[in-house]
Design a protein around this motif. Structure first.
Motif, PDB file in Angstrom:
ATOM      1  N   VAL A 155       0.822  -1.269  -0.098  1.00 58.87           N
ATOM      2  CA  VAL A 155      -0.002  -0.166   0.000  1.00 58.87           C
ATOM      3  C   VAL A 155       0.948   1.290  -0.039  1.00 58.87           C
ATOM      4  O   VAL A 155       1.592   1.353   0.887  1.00 58.87           O
ATOM      5  CB  VAL A 155      -1.058   0.010   1.299  1.00 58.87           C
ATOM      6  N   SER A 156       0.864   2.062  -1.019  1.00 56.93           N
ATOM      7  CA  SER A 156       1.774   3.108  -1.104  1.00 56.93           C
ATOM      8  C   SER A 156       1.184   4.512  -1.058  1.00 56.93           C
ATOM      9  O   SER A 156       0.118   4.511  -1.443  1.00 56.93           O
ATOM     10  CB  SER A 156       2.747   3.241  -2.370  1.00 56.93           C
ATOM     11  N   ILE A 157       1.999   5.507  -0.606  1.00 56.83           N
ATOM     12  CA  ILE A 157       1.242   6.774  -0.631  1.00 56.83           C
ATOM     13  C   ILE A 157       1.849   7.498  -2.107  1.00 56.83           C
ATOM     14  O   ILE A 157       2.981   7.610  -2.222  1.00 56.83           O
ATOM     15  CB  ILE A 157       1.968   7.699   0.617  1.00 56.83           C
ATOM     16  N   GLU A 158       0.845   7.505  -2.856  1.00 59.74           N
ATOM     17  CA  GLU A 158       1.249   7.707  -4.379  1.00 59.74           C
ATOM     18  C   GLU A 158       1.515   9.150  -4.645  1.00 59.74           C
ATOM     19  O   GLU A 158       2.385   9.676  -5.443  1.00 59.74           O
ATOM     20  CB  GLU A 158      -0.026   7.026  -5.331  1.00 59.74           C
ATOM     21  N   GLN A 159       0.974  10.003  -3.787  1.00 62.42           N
ATOM     22  CA  GLN A 159       1.086  11.534  -4.332  1.00 62.42           C
ATOM     23  C   GLN A 159       0.410  12.273  -3.036  1.00 62.42           C
ATOM     24  O   GLN A 159      -0.229  11.901  -2.490  1.00 62.42           O
ATOM     25  CB  GLN A 159       0.343  11.766  -5.598  1.00 62.42           C
ATOM     26  N   THR A 160       1.094  13.459  -2.891  1.00 60.45           N
ATOM     27  CA  THR A 160       0.633  14.352  -1.749  1.00 60.45           C
ATOM     28  C   THR A 160       0.427  15.674  -2.308  1.00 60.45           C
ATOM     29  O   THR A 160       1.086  16.094  -3.298  1.00 60.45           O
ATOM     30  CB  THR A 160       1.733  14.396  -0.599  1.00 60.45           C
ATOM     31  N   ALA A 161      -0.288  16.444  -1.639  1.00 59.01           N
ATOM     32  CA  ALA A 161      -0.504  18.099  -1.908  1.00 59.01           C
ATOM     33  C   ALA A 161      -0.559  18.638  -0.702  1.00 59.01           C
ATOM     34  O   ALA A 161      -1.351  18.359   0.412  1.00 59.01           O
ATOM     35  CB  ALA A 161      -1.863  18.202  -2.772  1.00 59.01           C
ATOM     36  N   VAL A 163      -3.629   7.345  -1.222  1.00 58.40           N
ATOM     37  CA  VAL A 163      -3.140   5.987  -1.064  1.00 58.40           C
ATOM     38  C   VAL A 163      -3.569   5.213  -1.931  1.00 58.40           C
ATOM     39  O   VAL A 163      -4.888   5.073  -2.057  1.00 58.40           O
ATOM     40  CB  VAL A 163      -3.514   5.667   0.447  1.00 58.40           C
ATOM     41  N   ALA A 164      -2.775   4.197  -2.364  1.00 55.73           N
ATOM     42  CA  ALA A 164      -3.181   3.373  -3.357  1.00 55.73           C
ATOM     43  C   ALA A 164      -2.410   1.956  -3.220  1.00 55.73           C
ATOM     44  O   ALA A 164      -1.681   1.892  -2.550  1.00 55.73           O
ATOM     45  CB  ALA A 164      -2.710   3.921  -4.803  1.00 55.73           C
ATOM     46  N   SER A 165      -2.928   1.075  -3.755  1.00 59.00           N
ATOM     47  CA  SER A 165      -2.780  -0.353  -3.738  1.00 59.00           C
ATOM     48  C   SER A 165      -1.556  -0.424  -4.712  1.00 59.00           C
ATOM     49  O   SER A 165      -1.693   0.082  -5.985  1.00 59.00           O
ATOM     50  CB  SER A 165      -3.553  -1.218  -4.102  1.00 59.00           C
ATOM     51  N   GLY A 166      -0.482  -1.276  -4.469  1.00 60.35           N
ATOM     52  CA  GLY A 166       0.861  -1.365  -5.305  1.00 60.35           C
ATOM     53  C   GLY A 166       1.441  -0.151  -5.336  1.00 60.35           C
ATOM     54  O   GLY A 166       1.883   0.633  -4.376  1.00 60.35           O
ATOM     55  N   GLY A 167       2.071   0.408  -6.404  1.00 61.00           N
ATOM     56  CA  GLY A 167       2.532   1.487  -6.664  1.00 61.00           C
ATOM     57  C   GLY A 167       4.095   1.321  -6.231  1.00 61.00           C
ATOM     58  O   GLY A 167       4.459   0.136  -5.811  1.00 61.00           O
ATOM     59  N   GLY A 168       4.837   2.435  -6.254  1.00 59.83           N
ATOM     60  CA  GLY A 168       6.350   2.333  -6.029  1.00 59.83           C
ATOM     61  C   GLY A 168       6.768   2.802  -4.887  1.00 59.83           C
ATOM     62  O   GLY A 168       7.989   3.115  -4.542  1.00 59.83           O
ATOM     63  N   GLY A 169       5.800   3.070  -3.807  1.00 58.75           N
ATOM     64  CA  GLY A 169       6.352   3.673  -2.685  1.00 58.75           C
ATOM     65  C   GLY A 169       6.191   5.101  -2.374  1.00 58.75           C
ATOM     66  O   GLY A 169       6.017   5.730  -3.472  1.00 58.75           O
ATOM     67  N   PRO A 170       6.578   5.706  -1.342  1.00 60.23           N
ATOM     68  CA  PRO A 170       6.830   4.962   0.062  1.00 60.23           C
ATOM     69  C   PRO A 170       5.555   4.291   0.677  1.00 60.23           C
ATOM     70  O   PRO A 170       4.445   4.470   0.215  1.00 60.23           O
ATOM     71  CB  PRO A 170       7.191   5.995   0.931  1.00 60.23           C
ATOM     72  N   TYR A 171       6.006   3.145   1.187  1.00 62.29           N
ATOM     73  CA  TYR A 171       4.577   2.165   1.547  1.00 62.29           C
ATOM     74  C   TYR A 171       4.431   2.163   2.847  1.00 62.29           C
ATOM     75  O   TYR A 171       5.241   2.626   3.913  1.00 62.29           O
ATOM     76  CB  TYR A 171       5.235   0.739   1.556  1.00 62.29           C
ATOM     77  N   ILE A 172       3.187   2.080   3.125  1.00 62.36           N
ATOM     78  CA  ILE A 172       2.716   2.068   4.779  1.00 62.36           C
ATOM     79  C   ILE A 172       2.615   0.521   5.128  1.00 62.36           C
ATOM     80  O   ILE A 172       2.378  -0.274   4.418  1.00 62.36           O
ATOM     81  CB  ILE A 172       1.180   2.386   4.770  1.00 62.36           C
ATOM     82  N   ASN A 173       3.872   0.418   5.861  1.00 61.20           N
ATOM     83  CA  ASN A 173       4.334  -1.115   6.211  1.00 61.20           C
ATOM     84  C   ASN A 173       3.359  -1.532   7.265  1.00 61.20           C
ATOM     85  O   ASN A 173       2.878  -2.581   7.150  1.00 61.20           O
ATOM     86  CB  ASN A 173       5.823  -0.955   6.735  1.00 61.20           C
ATOM     87  N   TYR A 227       7.692  13.700   3.050  1.00 66.68           N
ATOM     88  CA  TYR A 227       7.395  12.795   1.761  1.00 66.68           C
ATOM     89  C   TYR A 227       8.355  13.111   0.638  1.00 66.68           C
ATOM     90  O   TYR A 227       8.906  12.160   0.111  1.00 66.68           O
ATOM     91  CB  TYR A 227       5.893  13.245   1.316  1.00 66.68           C
ATOM     92  N   LYS A 228       8.880  14.343   0.501  1.00 62.46           N
ATOM     93  CA  LYS A 228       9.789  14.613  -0.531  1.00 62.46           C
ATOM     94  C   LYS A 228      11.221  14.133   0.001  1.00 62.46           C
ATOM     95  O   LYS A 228      11.875  13.573  -1.129  1.00 62.46           O
ATOM     96  CB  LYS A 228       9.983  16.080  -0.759  1.00 62.46           C
ATOM     97  N   ASN A 285      10.420   2.964   2.443  1.00 65.37           N
ATOM     98  CA  ASN A 285      10.826   2.723   0.881  1.00 65.37           C
ATOM     99  C   ASN A 285      10.618   1.429   0.890  1.00 65.37           C
ATOM    100  O   ASN A 285      10.459   1.150  -0.668  1.00 65.37           O
ATOM    101  CB  ASN A 285      12.013   3.806   0.514  1.00 65.37           C
ATOM    102  N   GLU A 286      11.264   0.562   1.641  1.00 65.18           N
ATOM    103  CA  GLU A 286      11.025  -0.821   1.064  1.00 65.18           C
ATOM    104  C   GLU A 286      10.332  -1.509   2.107  1.00 65.18           C
ATOM    105  O   GLU A 286      10.557  -1.384   3.392  1.00 65.18           O
ATOM    106  CB  GLU A 286      12.733  -1.279   1.053  1.00 65.18           C
ATOM    107  N   ARG A 287       9.535  -2.458   1.662  1.00 63.18           N
ATOM    108  CA  ARG A 287       8.885  -3.407   2.659  1.00 63.18           C
ATOM    109  C   ARG A 287       9.817  -3.823   3.799  1.00 63.18           C
ATOM    110  O   ARG A 287      10.945  -4.476   3.437  1.00 63.18           O
ATOM    111  CB  ARG A 287       7.960  -4.223   2.011  1.00 63.18           C
TER     112      ARG A 287
END
Lengths: 341, 157, 120
Positions: free
Chosen positions: A16-22, A174-184, A292-293, A334-336
């Motif tokens: 489960v990754s945090i794909e984008q923020t604003a 928050v989205a499934s998959g993606g490239g991270g960062p992950y909610i572990n 996040y950045k 960043n890595e599970r």
């Protein structure tokens, strides 16, 4: 499906990754040390609205719109908006999301709203029910001041222990998959109340809640403060952070890699903020705009994010009740990461 | 406590917290605050004296002059509040700008301006007295108690 | 002449200084301080102590909110002397009418003009 690791700590099975923020903030936050990291710095915190309450809603709406644009998702793809703010009956969020054709879960845990939202969203996604969820939180100095403290034009000094509510709204996808960062994994906090009843000293009241959740988390995952690149508490400000640090040290977790959103967002040597920042928008924006950045740039790879909330109301404090506090912890990596427990 | 154990006793945790939080409590700048309160409070009162003397100079009786002084100071306090200056003074002066009658005016206008958005009746009209209301209540009640004692004293003796 | 201003400064400043110390040492906020000061003014005037401060400090004693209490007590005394029991009810507010009346009227007018701005 998410599993209970141990105690009150839960680990997510899928990614489960945090794909984008604003992040959208007010002018005073823009002048602070993190000013350049925020996506939008508003010049006027009334934002051409009739009231500060409408301005807060507008800000939150802006942050969601910006997020959807940055992540290029549409309303159809987004399963739910989970969010809250500090106003009575969380009206700021509700009024902001009524213009979106996206289902909505309104949540309230004061300044811990944001990590609570992350926990709920990640559970929903890991269960397979959701694909994409928006987590949002906001606060506004002027609306909080009106609701919790004194009128804006009243000529008073705030006590040295007080904190300034951050004007800002932060959202993340928050989205499934993606490239991270992950909610572990995450730890759900329980309400902690050690009898502190000064509403002008919330950092101190919330510090034990943060410490309790942290110790629970460390114990459940068999980790230490040093196993994280950064432990980020939410809104304890200078005084509360020092208390939390000393308590952690006494309980066997010394370390300097712990800091606080309320401490980072303002420069208390130049800005009139007394102890630092607070508010649901504080940790939301410090995380979304700044941390996040840093994670994306791999300068921080493992983060333990512990937002704390003071669950008081004006009525409860006028009736001299103590302040019940809460802290929810989320490990973002960043890595599970797996635990041997 | 050994590493990786949970907090066992709420009691001990509370004691530890109380000890540490007491030590870390942010302290106000007592000296600076006191000096500023003295200087600003003194200045407002001296200004009042100046206004009063000018009015007396015009041939007004002393008691009326005192009342006019109050009205002028209330006017000044209200206008400085409406133009957003009084809260800036108050930030530095603390009690120095709260205790004089200008601070009373500030408490009325600040509440009224702030709650204007909630409408002219239940916003501006009602909230105007959020801070000034209790002052008037306790002033009236305490002077009533005094009056009653004073009256009974006169009747009995 | 100069001495009059000096005493107004010193007495007025001292009353504010005491309030500041109370506020820094306790959790009292401005509204509570105002109430305490008015009641303290009534009590001190009733005991005849405040009279001395007014004689010495002039506006230094009448401008702070304790002076408001003093005005109420003086008004009550006059009214009770003139009208007896009715004066107990009318005296205080009659004397305070100027202050309260102007505060409400100016308060109303200026709040129509003013706008609540965020503090920086």
């Amino acid at each position: 499906m998410a599993k209970r690791l141990k105690g009150r700590t839960y680990i997510l099975e899928g990614d489960v990754s945090i794909e984008q923020t604003a992040s959208v903030v007010g002018p005073f936050e823009g002048e602070g040390p993190l000013g350049k990291y925020f996506d939008v710095v508003n010049e006027d915190d009334l934002m051409d609205e009739k009231s500060y309450e409408s301005a807060e809603s507008g800000m939150l709406k802006n942050s969601i719109e910006l997020l959807m644009k940055k992540a290029s998702v549409n309303e159809e793809e987004t399963d739910v908006i989970i969010g809250g703010d500090l106003l009575n009956q969380i009206t700021a969020t509700t009024f902001a999301v009524r213009d979106f054709a996206i289902p909505y879960w309104g949540i309230y845990n004061a300044c811990a709203t944001y990590t609570l939202g992350l926990q709920i969203a990640s559970l929903g996604i890991d269960s397979g029910a959701f694909k994409k969820a928006i987590v949002t939180a906001s606060s506004h100095f002027s609306t909080s001041e009106r609701q919790y403290r004194s009128p804006l034009e009243l000529g008073t000094q705030n006590p040295a222990t007080s904190q300034r509510t951050v004007t800002g709204a932060g959202s993340c996808l928050v989205a499934s998959g993606g490239g991270g960062p992950y909610i572990n994994d995450f730890t759900i906090g329980s309400v902690t109340d050690l009898g502190q009843c000064d509403p002008y000293n919330m950092g101190s009241a919330m510090a034990p809640a943060a410490v309790k959740t942290l110790i629970e988390h460390f114990a459940n995952t068999k980790t230490d403060l040093k196993d994280y690149d950064l432990v980020l508490t939410g809104d304890l400000a200078n005084e509360g952070l020092n208390i939390a640090k000393e308590l952690l040290e006494e309980y066997g977790y010394p370390g300097e890699n712990i800091t606080d959103c309320g401490k980072l967002i303002y420069d208390d040597s130049v800005q009139y903020v007394n102890n630092g920042g607070s508010g649901a928008g504080c940790c939301a924006n410090v995380f979304n705009g700044f941390i996040y950045k840093l994670m994306k740039e791999k300068r921080i790879n493992t983060l333990l994010f512990v937002a704390t909330g003071a669950l008081l109301s004006t009525t409860s404090s006028q009736q001299s009740n103590s302040i019940p506090c809460i802290a929810h912890a989320v490990t973002i990596t960043n890595e599970r990461r797996k635990y041997n427990v | 406590m050994a590493k990786n154990e949970r907090i066992k006793s709420e009691e001990v945790f509370r004691e530890d917290y109380e000890r540490i939080s007491k030590k870390n409590k942010a302290k106000p700048e007592y000296f600076k605050n006191a000096v500023m309160a003295f200087l600003v409070g003194g200045t407002i009162c001296t200004l009042g004296q100046l206004i009063k003397n000018i009015i007396i100079g015009w041939g007004t009786p002393e008691q009326d002059a005192a009342l006019i002084t109050t009205i002028v100071l209330v006017f000044l306090g209200s206008s400085l509040t409406a133009f957003g200056i009084y809260d800036m003074i108050g930030r530095h002066a603390g009690a120095g700008s709260i205790v004089p009658i200008t601070g009373f005016a500030n408490s009325i206008v600040s509440c009224a301006v702030d709650f204007k958005t909630e409408g002219p009746v239940f916003g501006l009209g009602a909230k105007m007295f959020t801070i000034a209301g209790p002052v008037i209540v306790y002033a009236t009640v305490s002077s009533w108690i005094f009056g009653l004692i004073y009256y009974l004293w006169g009747v009995i003796f | 002449m100069f001495e009059e201003y000096l005493w107004a400064f010193v007495i007025g400043g001292a009353l504010c200084l005491i309030a500041q110390i109370i506020m820094d040492l306790t959790k009292l906020v401005s509204g509570e301080i105002l109430v305490i000061y008015v009641v303290a003014g009534v009590v001190l005037s009733a005991l005849g102590i405040y009279e001395y401060l007014v004689d010495l400090g002039g506006c230094g004693a009448t401008v702070p909110l304790t002076g408001f209490g003093y005005t109420l007590v003086k008004g009550t005394m006059t009214a009770v002397d003139e009208r007896g029991l009715i004066g107990v009810f009318t005296g205080g507010l009659t004397a305070a009418a100027g202050g309260i009346g102007s505060a409400v009227v100016f308060g109303y007018i200026f709040s129509l003009i003013g706008r609540a701005k965020t503090k920086y």
